[in-house]
Design a protein around this motif. Structure first.
Motif, PDB file in Angstrom:
ATOM      1  N   ARG A 136      -6.659 -87.618   6.262  1.00  0.00           N
ATOM      2  CA  ARG A 136      -7.091 -87.350   4.882  1.00  0.00           C
ATOM      3  C   ARG A 136      -6.978 -88.587   3.982  1.00  0.00           C
ATOM      4  NH1 ARG A 136      -8.016 -82.131   3.443  1.00  0.00           N
ATOM      5  NH2 ARG A 136      -7.310 -80.471   4.847  1.00  0.00           N
ATOM      6  N   ARG A 137      -5.918 -89.350   4.129  1.00  0.00           N
ATOM      7  CA  ARG A 137      -5.728 -90.508   3.256  1.00  0.00           C
ATOM      8  C   ARG A 137      -6.848 -91.528   3.467  1.00  0.00           C
ATOM      9  NH1 ARG A 137      -3.662 -95.420   3.679  1.00  0.00           N
ATOM     10  NH2 ARG A 137      -2.934 -95.065   5.811  1.00  0.00           N
ATOM     11  N   VAL A 138      -7.197 -91.777   4.722  1.00  0.00           N
ATOM     12  CA  VAL A 138      -8.257 -92.747   5.000  1.00  0.00           C
ATOM     13  C   VAL A 138      -9.598 -92.209   4.530  1.00  0.00           C
ATOM     14  CG1 VAL A 138      -9.355 -94.168   6.765  1.00  0.00           C
ATOM     15  CG2 VAL A 138      -6.949 -93.560   6.991  1.00  0.00           C
ATOM     16  N   ARG A 139      -9.836 -90.920   4.689  1.00  0.00           N
ATOM     17  CA  ARG A 139     -11.099 -90.336   4.226  1.00  0.00           C
ATOM     18  C   ARG A 139     -11.249 -90.498   2.707  1.00  0.00           C
ATOM     19  NH1 ARG A 139     -13.379 -87.426   8.422  1.00  0.00           N
ATOM     20  NH2 ARG A 139     -11.887 -86.914  10.079  1.00  0.00           N
ATOM     21  N   THR A 140     -10.159 -90.316   1.991  1.00  0.00           N
ATOM     22  CA  THR A 140     -10.203 -90.512   0.544  1.00  0.00           C
ATOM     23  C   THR A 140     -10.527 -91.960   0.206  1.00  0.00           C
ATOM     24  OG1 THR A 140      -8.612 -88.728   0.199  1.00  0.00           O
ATOM     25  CG2 THR A 140      -8.874 -90.324  -1.588  1.00  0.00           C
ATOM     26  N   GLU A 141      -9.935 -92.872   0.948  1.00  0.00           N
ATOM     27  CA  GLU A 141     -10.209 -94.293   0.734  1.00  0.00           C
ATOM     28  C   GLU A 141     -11.665 -94.620   1.026  1.00  0.00           C
ATOM     29  OE1 GLU A 141      -8.910 -98.561   2.774  1.00  0.00           O
ATOM     30  OE2 GLU A 141      -7.644 -96.779   3.028  1.00  0.00           O
ATOM     31  N   LEU A 142     -12.207 -94.041   2.091  1.00  0.00           N
ATOM     32  CA  LEU A 142     -13.589 -94.322   2.493  1.00  0.00           C
ATOM     33  C   LEU A 142     -14.595 -93.904   1.424  1.00  0.00           C
ATOM     34  CD1 LEU A 142     -13.500 -93.347   6.267  1.00  0.00           C
ATOM     35  CD2 LEU A 142     -14.336 -95.524   5.348  1.00  0.00           C
ATOM     36  N   ALA A 143     -14.262 -92.877   0.663  1.00  0.00           N
ATOM     37  CA  ALA A 143     -15.192 -92.386  -0.358  1.00  0.00           C
ATOM     38  C   ALA A 143     -15.487 -93.445  -1.412  1.00  0.00           C
ATOM     39  CB  ALA A 143     -14.622 -91.136  -1.020  1.00  0.00           C
ATOM     40  N   ASN A 144     -14.620 -94.448  -1.502  1.00  0.00           N
ATOM     41  CA  ASN A 144     -14.808 -95.489  -2.525  1.00  0.00           C
ATOM     42  C   ASN A 144     -15.309 -96.805  -1.948  1.00  0.00           C
ATOM     43  OD1 ASN A 144     -13.734 -93.840  -4.677  1.00  0.00           O
ATOM     44  ND2 ASN A 144     -11.712 -94.152  -3.766  1.00  0.00           N
ATOM     45  N   LEU A 145     -15.684 -96.812  -0.668  1.00  0.00           N
ATOM     46  CA  LEU A 145     -16.108 -98.046  -0.015  1.00  0.00           C
ATOM     47  C   LEU A 145     -17.598 -97.991   0.307  1.00  0.00           C
ATOM     48  CD1 LEU A 145     -13.107 -98.523   2.440  1.00  0.00           C
ATOM     49  CD2 LEU A 145     -13.467 -99.610   0.213  1.00  0.00           C
ATOM     50  N   ALA A 146     -18.283 -99.087   0.088  1.00  0.00           N
ATOM     51  CA  ALA A 146     -19.729 -99.153   0.331  1.00  0.00           C
ATOM     52  C   ALA A 146     -20.022 -99.122   1.827  1.00  0.00           C
ATOM     53  CB  ALA A 146     -20.307-100.418  -0.287  1.00  0.00           C
ATOM     54  N   ILE A 147     -21.045 -98.369   2.197  1.00  0.00           N
ATOM     55  CA  ILE A 147     -21.481 -98.315   3.592  1.00  0.00           C
ATOM     56  C   ILE A 147     -21.892 -99.706   4.047  1.00  0.00           C
ATOM     57  CG2 ILE A 147     -23.275 -97.434   5.144  1.00  0.00           C
ATOM     58  CD1 ILE A 147     -23.326 -94.896   3.440  1.00  0.00           C
ATOM     59  N   GLY A 148     -21.372-100.112   5.201  1.00  0.00           N
ATOM     60  CA  GLY A 148     -21.730-101.408   5.758  1.00  0.00           C
ATOM     61  C   GLY A 148     -20.827-102.543   5.350  1.00  0.00           C
ATOM     62  N   LYS A 243     -32.439 -93.353  -0.466  1.00  0.00           N
ATOM     63  CA  LYS A 243     -32.243 -93.522  -1.904  1.00  0.00           C
ATOM     64  C   LYS A 243     -30.791 -93.850  -2.263  1.00  0.00           C
ATOM     65  CE  LYS A 243     -36.072 -90.521  -3.338  1.00  0.00           C
ATOM     66  NZ  LYS A 243     -36.438 -89.239  -4.003  1.00  0.00           N
ATOM     67  N   ASP A 244     -29.899 -93.693  -1.292  1.00  0.00           N
ATOM     68  CA  ASP A 244     -28.479 -93.958  -1.526  1.00  0.00           C
ATOM     69  C   ASP A 244     -27.920 -94.765  -0.354  1.00  0.00           C
ATOM     70  OD1 ASP A 244     -25.889 -93.711  -2.721  1.00  0.00           O
ATOM     71  OD2 ASP A 244     -25.451 -92.031  -1.380  1.00  0.00           O
ATOM     72  N   PRO A 245     -28.447 -95.973  -0.129  1.00  0.00           N
ATOM     73  CA  PRO A 245     -28.098 -96.720   1.087  1.00  0.00           C
ATOM     74  C   PRO A 245     -26.635 -97.135   1.161  1.00  0.00           C
ATOM     75  CG  PRO A 245     -29.340 -98.105  -0.433  1.00  0.00           C
ATOM     76  CD  PRO A 245     -29.406 -96.716  -0.976  1.00  0.00           C
ATOM     77  N   ASP A 246     -25.969 -97.310   0.022  1.00  0.00           N
ATOM     78  CA  ASP A 246     -24.582 -97.754   0.025  1.00  0.00           C
ATOM     79  C   ASP A 246     -23.580 -96.601  -0.020  1.00  0.00           C
ATOM     80  OD1 ASP A 246     -25.431-100.401   0.055  1.00  0.00           O
ATOM     81  OD2 ASP A 246     -25.551-100.490  -2.134  1.00  0.00           O
ATOM     82  N   GLY A 247     -24.085 -95.371  -0.132  1.00  0.00           N
ATOM     83  CA  GLY A 247     -23.187 -94.226  -0.182  1.00  0.00           C
ATOM     84  C   GLY A 247     -22.445 -94.087  -1.494  1.00  0.00           C
ATOM     85  N   GLN A 248     -23.013 -94.598  -2.583  1.00  0.00           N
ATOM     86  CA  GLN A 248     -22.353 -94.502  -3.884  1.00  0.00           C
ATOM     87  C   GLN A 248     -22.496 -93.108  -4.490  1.00  0.00           C
ATOM     88  OE1 GLN A 248     -20.416 -97.223  -5.077  1.00  0.00           O
ATOM     89  NE2 GLN A 248     -20.858 -97.585  -2.906  1.00  0.00           N
TER      90      GLN A 248
END
Length: 270
Positions: A136-148, A243-248
């Motif tokens: 869960r902690r890493v998943r929360t962190e991933l939500a704020n990181l750009a894809i790629g 339309k959302d390539p970076d996952g923002q």
């Protein structure tokens, strides 16, 4: 109707699906982010497992969990030269539906979804979300990181290692890999055939149009399938991803994932 396509046209589709009279099987091979100990790869594993499940499930007296367990054991016997005890050994999520007499049987293991649309307009969605409860902690962190990004790549590797540590053990999650006993932890059930109008089996790469994209709910999803078919829905998934390539807007692990939708209607009544 069936539609499937890889998330990346330059890589094999690690989804696998087959529909035959009275039986449908959909698999989603788990992305390998670490070594696997297997020379064949995830796509090979999914294809072999799917074929073995279909062969077993054709025997109507066998329960679906037993069919899956035997299929896992069978595939393990096909590549004894590989290190099947490796923590990253190939694995796959599994969805099975089968008509047995006057009932529709189902099995879900890991993050496949089955949507049952009743003749009265109800929707029952069966999914196994245990894998998403890990790391869960890493998943929360991933939500704020750009894809790629490099930061996302490093976090994805940490998430994968945490997932593998929780795979096929109590308190973690269960998936088809090298251990037949994982099938005992599948979500199974049966519903009367007479109540079902449509049924849909889909991988998480296709289900993202509902969650996390939120572009439609399950009622709208089924209606769109009836009107436009699964190929059009996959096109809409790809359009949203582009339309959302970076996952923002819609945080996710991959820009595009392998995606499969199986839609059955006009179901025989047994």
């Amino acid at each position: 109707m069936l539609a499937t396509e890889p998330g990346n046209p330059d890589k094999p589709n690690e989804d696998w699906a087959l529909v035959s009279p009275g039986l449908a099987v959909v698999l989603d091979g788990a992305t390998a982010r670490t070594d696997t100990g297997c020379v064949h790869g995830v796509a090979w594993f999914a294809h072999q497992l799917g074929a073995a499940i279909v062969a077993n499930a054709a025997v109507r007296a066998a329960n679906l969990a037993g069919c899956l367990a035997s299929a896992i054991d069978r595939v393990a016997s096909l590549h004894p030269q590989c290190d099947l005890n490796h923590p990253g050994t190939p694995s796959a999520a599994v969805g099975i539906i089968r008509i047995h007499g006057n009932e529709l049987e189902y099995l879900v293991l890991s993050d496949i979804s089955i949507c049952l649309a009743t003749r009265e307009g109800g929707r029952q969605v069966i999914t196994d979300s245990r894998v998403s409860a890990t790391a869960r902690r890493v998943r929360t962190e991933l939500a704020n990181l750009a894809i790629g990004s490099d930061e996302q790549a490093e976090a994805l590797l940490r998430m994968k290692r945490a997932e593998l540590a929780a795979r096929n053990r109590p308190g973690g999650y269960w998936v088809a890999a090298n251990d037949p006993t994982a099938a005992e932890h599948a979500i199974t059930g049966a519903v009367p055939l007479r109540t079902i109008e449509d049924l849909v089996v889909l991988t998480d790469g296709a289900a993202r149009i509902v969650d996390p994209f939120g572009l439609m709910n399950w009622n709208e999803f089924v209606e769109s399938l009836r009107d436009q078919g699964p190929t059009e829905l996959l096109r809409r998934v790809r359009e949203a991803e582009a339309k959302d390539p970076d996952g923002q807007r819609w945080p996710r692990n991959k820009r595009s994932d392998d995606a499969t939708i199986l839609h059955l209607s006009d179901i025989p009544r047994g």
